[in-house]
Motif scaffolding. Sequence first.
Motif, PDB file in Angstrom:
ATOM      1  N   TYR A  34       0.828  -1.214   0.000  1.00 45.90           N
ATOM      2  CA  TYR A  34       0.000   0.000   0.000  1.00 45.90           C
ATOM      3  C   TYR A  34       0.857   1.258   0.000  1.00 45.90           C
ATOM      4  O   TYR A  34       0.539   2.237  -0.667  1.00 45.90           O
ATOM      5  N   ASP A  37       2.385   1.754  -3.598  1.00 45.12           N
ATOM      6  CA  ASP A  37       1.385   2.219  -4.555  1.00 45.12           C
ATOM      7  C   ASP A  37       0.883   3.622  -4.219  1.00 45.12           C
ATOM      8  O   ASP A  37       0.681   4.446  -5.110  1.00 45.12           O
ATOM      9  N   THR A  38       0.714   3.916  -2.943  1.00 46.39           N
ATOM     10  CA  THR A  38       0.235   5.239  -2.532  1.00 46.39           C
ATOM     11  C   THR A  38       1.238   6.326  -2.877  1.00 46.39           C
ATOM     12  O   THR A  38       0.870   7.402  -3.352  1.00 46.39           O
ATOM     13  N   LYS A  41       0.912   7.035  -6.515  1.00 41.94           N
ATOM     14  CA  LYS A  41      -0.348   7.704  -6.858  1.00 41.94           C
ATOM     15  C   LYS A  41      -0.348   9.147  -6.366  1.00 41.94           C
ATOM     16  O   LYS A  41      -0.608  10.065  -7.145  1.00 41.94           O
ATOM     17  N   LEU A  42      -0.047   9.343  -5.102  1.00 42.59           N
ATOM     18  CA  LEU A  42      -0.118  10.693  -4.536  1.00 42.59           C
ATOM     19  C   LEU A  42       1.113  11.531  -4.874  1.00 42.59           C
ATOM     20  O   LEU A  42       0.997  12.707  -5.189  1.00 42.59           O
ATOM     21  N   HIS A  46       0.360   9.130 -10.524  1.00 42.61           N
ATOM     22  CA  HIS A  46      -0.049   7.978 -11.324  1.00 42.61           C
ATOM     23  C   HIS A  46      -1.467   7.580 -10.924  1.00 42.61           C
ATOM     24  O   HIS A  46      -1.802   7.604  -9.745  1.00 42.61           O
ATOM     25  N   PRO A  47      -2.303   7.198 -11.876  1.00 42.61           N
ATOM     26  CA  PRO A  47      -3.675   6.812 -11.536  1.00 42.61           C
ATOM     27  C   PRO A  47      -3.750   5.501 -10.758  1.00 42.61           C
ATOM     28  O   PRO A  47      -4.725   5.226 -10.076  1.00 42.61           O
ATOM     29  N   MET A  48      -2.701   4.697 -10.837  1.00 46.35           N
ATOM     30  CA  MET A  48      -2.651   3.385 -10.193  1.00 46.35           C
ATOM     31  C   MET A  48      -1.201   3.126  -9.808  1.00 46.35           C
ATOM     32  O   MET A  48      -0.286   3.500 -10.547  1.00 46.35           O
ATOM     33  N   GLY A  49      -0.979   2.501  -8.682  1.00 50.42           N
ATOM     34  CA  GLY A  49       0.389   2.183  -8.271  1.00 50.42           C
ATOM     35  C   GLY A  49       0.981   1.071  -9.116  1.00 50.42           C
ATOM     36  O   GLY A  49       0.256   0.306  -9.760  1.00 50.42           O
ATOM     37  N   GLN A  52      -0.274  -2.590  -8.205  1.00 44.72           N
ATOM     38  CA  GLN A  52      -1.636  -2.827  -8.672  1.00 44.72           C
ATOM     39  C   GLN A  52      -1.652  -2.958 -10.200  1.00 44.72           C
ATOM     40  O   GLN A  52      -2.336  -3.827 -10.748  1.00 44.72           O
TER      41      GLN A  52
END
Length: 118
Positions: A34, A37-38, A41-42, A46-49, A52
């Motif tokens: 998590y 990926d977070t 993204k943040l 990126h729209p997705m890590g 994922q």
Amino acid sequence: MKSTIIPVFVANRILMPMINEAIETLYNKVAGVYEIDTVMKLGMGHPMGPLQLADFIGLDVCLAILNVMYDGFKNPKYAPCPLLVNMVRAGKLGVKSGEGFYDYSESKKAEKISKQFS
């Protein structure tokens, strides 16, 4: 300038090392799924890590692409992370098998949906 033929598309040449490095980061216990990926993204928009995304592509497909790149370029930066190799051997292929870096089983899908509305 003479063009050279390379064994992969440009997108894969950029994307797969990023995914592989995310897997290496998890493998070396630098951060969890998590968190990795977070941050992408943040922090990177990126729209997705990457973990994922690897699940959606298919971990077996990611491994196959990395192997082609490693064989084609003979560069260790394309060598697949042992965690990826082991997950594919164990049948954890991502969305298509129901398990990868995330759990996609029906019970977990239902759990995710119910949490969204509580």
